[in-house]
Enzyme design. Structure first.
Site, PDB file in Angstrom:
ATOM      1  N   SER A  31     106.532  -3.048-109.579  1.00 50.01           N
ATOM      2  CA  SER A  31     107.608  -2.368-108.843  1.00 50.01           C
ATOM      3  C   SER A  31     107.965  -3.107-107.560  1.00 50.01           C
ATOM      4  CB  SER A  31     107.173  -0.974-108.400  1.00 50.01           C
ATOM      5  OG  SER A  31     106.620  -0.270-109.451  1.00 50.01           O
ATOM      6  N   HIS A  62     113.206  -0.489-111.962  1.00 45.38           N
ATOM      7  CA  HIS A  62     112.474  -1.264-112.975  1.00 45.38           C
ATOM      8  C   HIS A  62     113.480  -1.840-113.966  1.00 45.38           C
ATOM      9  CE1 HIS A  62     108.172   0.022-112.320  1.00 45.38           C
ATOM     10  NE2 HIS A  62     108.848   0.752-111.462  1.00 45.38           N
ATOM     11  N   TYR A  86     103.041   7.164-117.800  1.00 48.71           N
ATOM     12  CA  TYR A  86     103.628   8.453-117.391  1.00 48.71           C
ATOM     13  C   TYR A  86     105.049   8.637-117.914  1.00 48.71           C
ATOM     14  CZ  TYR A  86     105.794   5.665-113.649  1.00 48.71           C
ATOM     15  OH  TYR A  86     106.485   4.714-112.954  1.00 48.71           O
ATOM     16  N   ALA A 114     102.461  -2.679-107.558  1.00 49.72           N
ATOM     17  CA  ALA A 114     102.479  -2.041-106.238  1.00 49.72           C
ATOM     18  C   ALA A 114     101.339  -1.028-106.276  1.00 49.72           C
ATOM     19  CB  ALA A 114     103.808  -1.342-106.027  1.00 49.72           C
ATOM     20  N   SER A 213      99.411   1.433-113.417  1.00 53.99           N
ATOM     21  CA  SER A 213      99.840   0.527-114.492  1.00 53.99           C
ATOM     22  C   SER A 213      98.784  -0.415-115.066  1.00 53.99           C
ATOM     23  CB  SER A 213     100.997  -0.342-113.982  1.00 53.99           C
ATOM     24  OG  SER A 213     100.571  -1.099-112.864  1.00 53.99           O
TER      25      SER A 213
HETATM   26  N1  HPA Z   1      99.334   5.604-105.862  1.00 55.88           N
HETATM   27  C1  HPA Z   1      99.596   5.224-107.120  1.00 55.88           C
HETATM   28  N2  HPA Z   1     100.466   4.272-107.421  1.00 55.88           N
HETATM   29  C2  HPA Z   1     101.084   3.652-106.412  1.00 55.88           C
HETATM   30  C3  HPA Z   1     100.854   3.997-105.071  1.00 55.88           C
HETATM   31  C4  HPA Z   1      99.923   5.026-104.787  1.00 55.88           C
HETATM   32  O1  HPA Z   1      99.657   5.383-103.621  1.00 55.88           O
HETATM   33  N3  HPA Z   1     101.635   3.169-104.319  1.00 55.88           N
HETATM   34  C5  HPA Z   1     102.310   2.377-105.180  1.00 55.88           C
HETATM   35  N4  HPA Z   1     101.983   2.658-106.450  1.00 55.88           N
END
Ligand code: HPA
Length: 273
Positions: A31, A62, A86, A114, A213
């Site tokens: 992301s 995305h 999800y 991310a 992910s």
């Molecule tokens: N939690 C889960 N997934 C994420 C987060 C988070 O805090 N930040 C970016 N992706």
């Protein structure tokens, strides 16, 4: 034929009607990290929606396409955009693109994401080399009849993230003068961000990062014998650490802000892999 294998093979056959490109390296862009694609001399582009039955991302920000070409002279396939568990796809569909890129020839895989920082010594904007993961609370992509064409029934997971590539990444970071954190990534299913109690649980279990992910992709790739390097880009402190609610827009924007360091690191890793 195993229906899961058949689906990957069908996608492979489709790709082979478009290109005979054989990548050495596969790169999954997480992301907000999709801009990396500008560093590729693209030879061929295939949108996921052109591939029959292929999972397509439903998330804003995305993109969904494979890019085939050279990065730093290395034959690479980029997954610009991934699907997440999800989104409602079966876990075997979620890892289908990863399996496909390996089937196309990529023996080395860079997974990026991310993530939220669980380790309070780390901060948004930091990059973390994934040394190991915890995937216990999401379903394994290997459940079901084993696909012998991919790998063994009980694959070893002691070195999912290759020691050799960990060193390559460390040296690459040193060369370009950036700090690279290291730690354990824990996957939650999402789409809700974790509760503060879940973040505490993750920390207690030894996690430094949380995300939605990468671990299941790494499991599927390790099953197939790929050499894996994982990089998390911290976009936020995980829930409950700061007195501040999380939102997807800020998470994506934060990833964009570190993209230049991220891009420098990944380019250098690919060059030295
Ligand atoms: N939690 C889960 N997934 C994420 C987060 C988070 O805090 N930040 C970016 N992706």
């Amino acid at each position: 034929m195993n229906p899961i294998f058949e689906k990957v093979k069908k996608s492979y056959d489709y790709i082979r009607t478009v290109t005979d490109f054989t990548p050495d390296v596969a790169l999954v862009l997480g992301s907000g990290l999709g801009e990396f694609a500008k560093h590729m001399e693209v030879e061929c582009e295939i949108p996921y929606c052109d591939i029959e039955g292929f999972p397509v991302s439903t998330v804003a920000g995305h993109d969904g396409r494979f890019l085939f070409g050279k990065v730093e002279g290395v034959k690479t396939v980029i997954m610009k955009g991934r699907v997440h568990y999800y989104e409602g796809y079966p876990v075997t569909d979620v890892v289908l693109p990863t399996r496909l890129m390996i089937m196309l020839g990529a023996k080395k895989l860079i997974l990026t994401n991310a993530a939220g920082a669980v380790n309070t010594d780390y901060k948004p904007g930091d990059l973390m080399l994934i040394t190991d993961h915890i995937s216990t609370i999401v379903p394994s992509p290997l459940i079901g009849e084993n696909i012998e064409e991919f790998g063994t029934r009980f694959p070893d997971m002691s070195n999912v993230y290759s020691q050799r590539l960990l060193d390559v990444a460390r040296n690459s970071a040193k060369e370009i003068g950036i700090t690279l954190r290291e730690g354990v990534y824990m996957q939650f299913s999402g789409p809700a961000y974790e509760t503060p109690a879940e973040v505490k649980l993750a920390r207690t279990l030894g996690a430094d990062a949380v995300g939605m992910s990468t671990a299941i992709e790494a499991i599927a790739a390790n099953h197939m014998g790929a050499e894996i390097c994982g990089i998390s880009c911290f976009t936020n402190m995980a829930a409950g650490i700061l007195d501040k609610p999380l939102n997807h827009k800020e998470v994506s924007e934060a990833a964009n802000k570190v993209s230049h360091i991220f891009e420098g690191l990944v380019k250098n890793i690919i060059k030295s892999m």
